[in-house]
Design a protein around this motif. Sequence first.
Motif, PDB file in Angstrom:
ATOM      1  N   ARG A   6      36.283  30.941  39.066  1.00 33.47           N
ATOM      2  CA  ARG A   6      35.649  32.063  39.763  1.00 33.47           C
ATOM      3  C   ARG A   6      35.242  31.676  41.186  1.00 33.47           C
ATOM      4  O   ARG A   6      35.087  32.552  42.044  1.00 33.47           O
ATOM      5  CB  ARG A   6      34.439  32.560  38.973  1.00 33.47           C
ATOM      6  CG  ARG A   6      34.857  33.168  37.620  1.00 33.47           C
ATOM      7  CD  ARG A   6      33.676  33.459  36.771  1.00 33.47           C
ATOM      8  NE  ARG A   6      33.079  32.179  36.346  1.00 33.47           N
ATOM      9  CZ  ARG A   6      32.204  32.054  35.374  1.00 33.47           C
ATOM     10  NH1 ARG A   6      31.781  33.115  34.725  1.00 33.47           N
ATOM     11  NH2 ARG A   6      31.718  30.878  35.062  1.00 33.47           N
ATOM     12  N   GLU A   7      35.110  30.388  41.455  1.00 33.98           N
ATOM     13  CA  GLU A   7      34.784  29.951  42.811  1.00 33.98           C
ATOM     14  C   GLU A   7      35.888  30.333  43.795  1.00 33.98           C
ATOM     15  O   GLU A   7      35.609  30.653  44.952  1.00 33.98           O
ATOM     16  CB  GLU A   7      34.550  28.443  42.852  1.00 33.98           C
ATOM     17  CG  GLU A   7      33.263  28.019  42.177  1.00 33.98           C
ATOM     18  CD  GLU A   7      33.015  26.533  42.334  1.00 33.98           C
ATOM     19  OE1 GLU A   7      33.244  25.987  43.438  1.00 33.98           O
ATOM     20  OE2 GLU A   7      32.585  25.913  41.345  1.00 33.98           O
ATOM     21  N   TYR A   8      37.135  30.306  43.359  1.00 35.54           N
ATOM     22  CA  TYR A   8      38.231  30.724  44.229  1.00 35.54           C
ATOM     23  C   TYR A   8      38.098  32.205  44.591  1.00 35.54           C
ATOM     24  O   TYR A   8      38.441  32.607  45.700  1.00 35.54           O
ATOM     25  CB  TYR A   8      39.580  30.495  43.553  1.00 35.54           C
ATOM     26  CG  TYR A   8      40.188  29.132  43.765  1.00 35.54           C
ATOM     27  CD1 TYR A   8      39.684  28.217  44.676  1.00 35.54           C
ATOM     28  CD2 TYR A   8      41.315  28.768  43.045  1.00 35.54           C
ATOM     29  CE1 TYR A   8      40.267  26.979  44.854  1.00 35.54           C
ATOM     30  CE2 TYR A   8      41.914  27.531  43.221  1.00 35.54           C
ATOM     31  CZ  TYR A   8      41.391  26.645  44.127  1.00 35.54           C
ATOM     32  OH  TYR A   8      41.984  25.427  44.306  1.00 35.54           O
ATOM     33  N   GLU A  10      35.263  33.832  44.869  1.00 30.45           N
ATOM     34  CA  GLU A  10      34.195  33.900  45.877  1.00 30.45           C
ATOM     35  C   GLU A  10      34.701  33.423  47.233  1.00 30.45           C
ATOM     36  O   GLU A  10      34.329  33.981  48.267  1.00 30.45           O
ATOM     37  CB  GLU A  10      32.980  33.093  45.412  1.00 30.45           C
ATOM     38  CG  GLU A  10      32.299  33.682  44.183  1.00 30.45           C
ATOM     39  CD  GLU A  10      31.948  35.158  44.323  1.00 30.45           C
ATOM     40  OE1 GLU A  10      31.369  35.542  45.362  1.00 30.45           O
ATOM     41  OE2 GLU A  10      32.264  35.931  43.401  1.00 30.45           O
ATOM     42  N   LYS A  13      36.695  36.212  48.845  1.00 31.82           N
ATOM     43  CA  LYS A  13      35.805  37.220  49.438  1.00 31.82           C
ATOM     44  C   LYS A  13      35.215  36.724  50.756  1.00 31.82           C
ATOM     45  O   LYS A  13      35.047  37.497  51.701  1.00 31.82           O
ATOM     46  CB  LYS A  13      34.676  37.560  48.464  1.00 31.82           C
ATOM     47  CG  LYS A  13      35.140  38.299  47.230  1.00 31.82           C
ATOM     48  CD  LYS A  13      33.961  38.473  46.275  1.00 31.82           C
ATOM     49  CE  LYS A  13      34.384  39.014  44.941  1.00 31.82           C
ATOM     50  NZ  LYS A  13      33.228  39.134  44.015  1.00 31.82           N
ATOM     51  N   ALA A  14      34.908  35.448  50.812  1.00 32.93           N
ATOM     52  CA  ALA A  14      34.272  34.876  52.003  1.00 32.93           C
ATOM     53  C   ALA A  14      35.234  34.759  53.186  1.00 32.93           C
ATOM     54  O   ALA A  14      34.814  34.887  54.333  1.00 32.93           O
ATOM     55  CB  ALA A  14      33.683  33.504  51.674  1.00 32.93           C
ATOM     56  N   SER A  39      42.407  32.301  41.282  1.00 35.66           N
ATOM     57  CA  SER A  39      41.167  32.398  40.500  1.00 35.66           C
ATOM     58  C   SER A  39      41.461  33.074  39.162  1.00 35.66           C
ATOM     59  O   SER A  39      41.045  32.590  38.108  1.00 35.66           O
ATOM     60  CB  SER A  39      40.075  33.159  41.261  1.00 35.66           C
ATOM     61  OG  SER A  39      40.354  34.540  41.353  1.00 35.66           O
ATOM     62  N   GLU A 112      38.911  40.276  39.905  1.00 31.16           N
ATOM     63  CA  GLU A 112      37.601  40.541  39.294  1.00 31.16           C
ATOM     64  C   GLU A 112      37.763  41.183  37.916  1.00 31.16           C
ATOM     65  O   GLU A 112      37.075  40.801  36.965  1.00 31.16           O
ATOM     66  CB  GLU A 112      36.773  41.479  40.188  1.00 31.16           C
ATOM     67  CG  GLU A 112      36.251  40.836  41.430  1.00 31.16           C
ATOM     68  CD  GLU A 112      35.569  41.811  42.376  1.00 31.16           C
ATOM     69  OE1 GLU A 112      34.682  41.349  43.126  1.00 31.16           O
ATOM     70  OE2 GLU A 112      35.911  43.021  42.382  1.00 31.16           O
TER      71      GLU A 112
END
Length: 119
Positions: A6-8, A10, A13-14, A39, A112
């Motif tokens: 899930r870090e990928y 985020e 999104k960043a 992700s 997501e």
Amino acid sequence: MAFDWREYLELAKAIKDLKGEKFSKEASQRSAVSRAYYSAYGFALSFAERFGYRKTGKSEDHGKIIKFFRSKGLNEVSESLRKLRKRRNVCDYENRVQNIDKVVEHSIKLAEKIIQTLS
């Protein structure tokens, strides 16, 4: 400790709107699509392994994981992964990407959705 895929998401999104001195917003958007795909793919692969999927560690896993979820009746996950993979391939290999803004937003939403479904 296992990597949290899930870090990928985020990260996607960043970076989706970043623009720098030496890179364009398009480069960030293409990278965001790639990170969104990985992700979802990594999360789905880890999920599938708990239910008997055996990864090969080769590129064929990308197609096989889609078939695995279809065989388990998780057609929505299967189809979402297929769409996300197709978008990632376009962003990683093609010179032109049509409607990149929409591609990025839709890719993040698909990732997501996959992660939420499998959580």
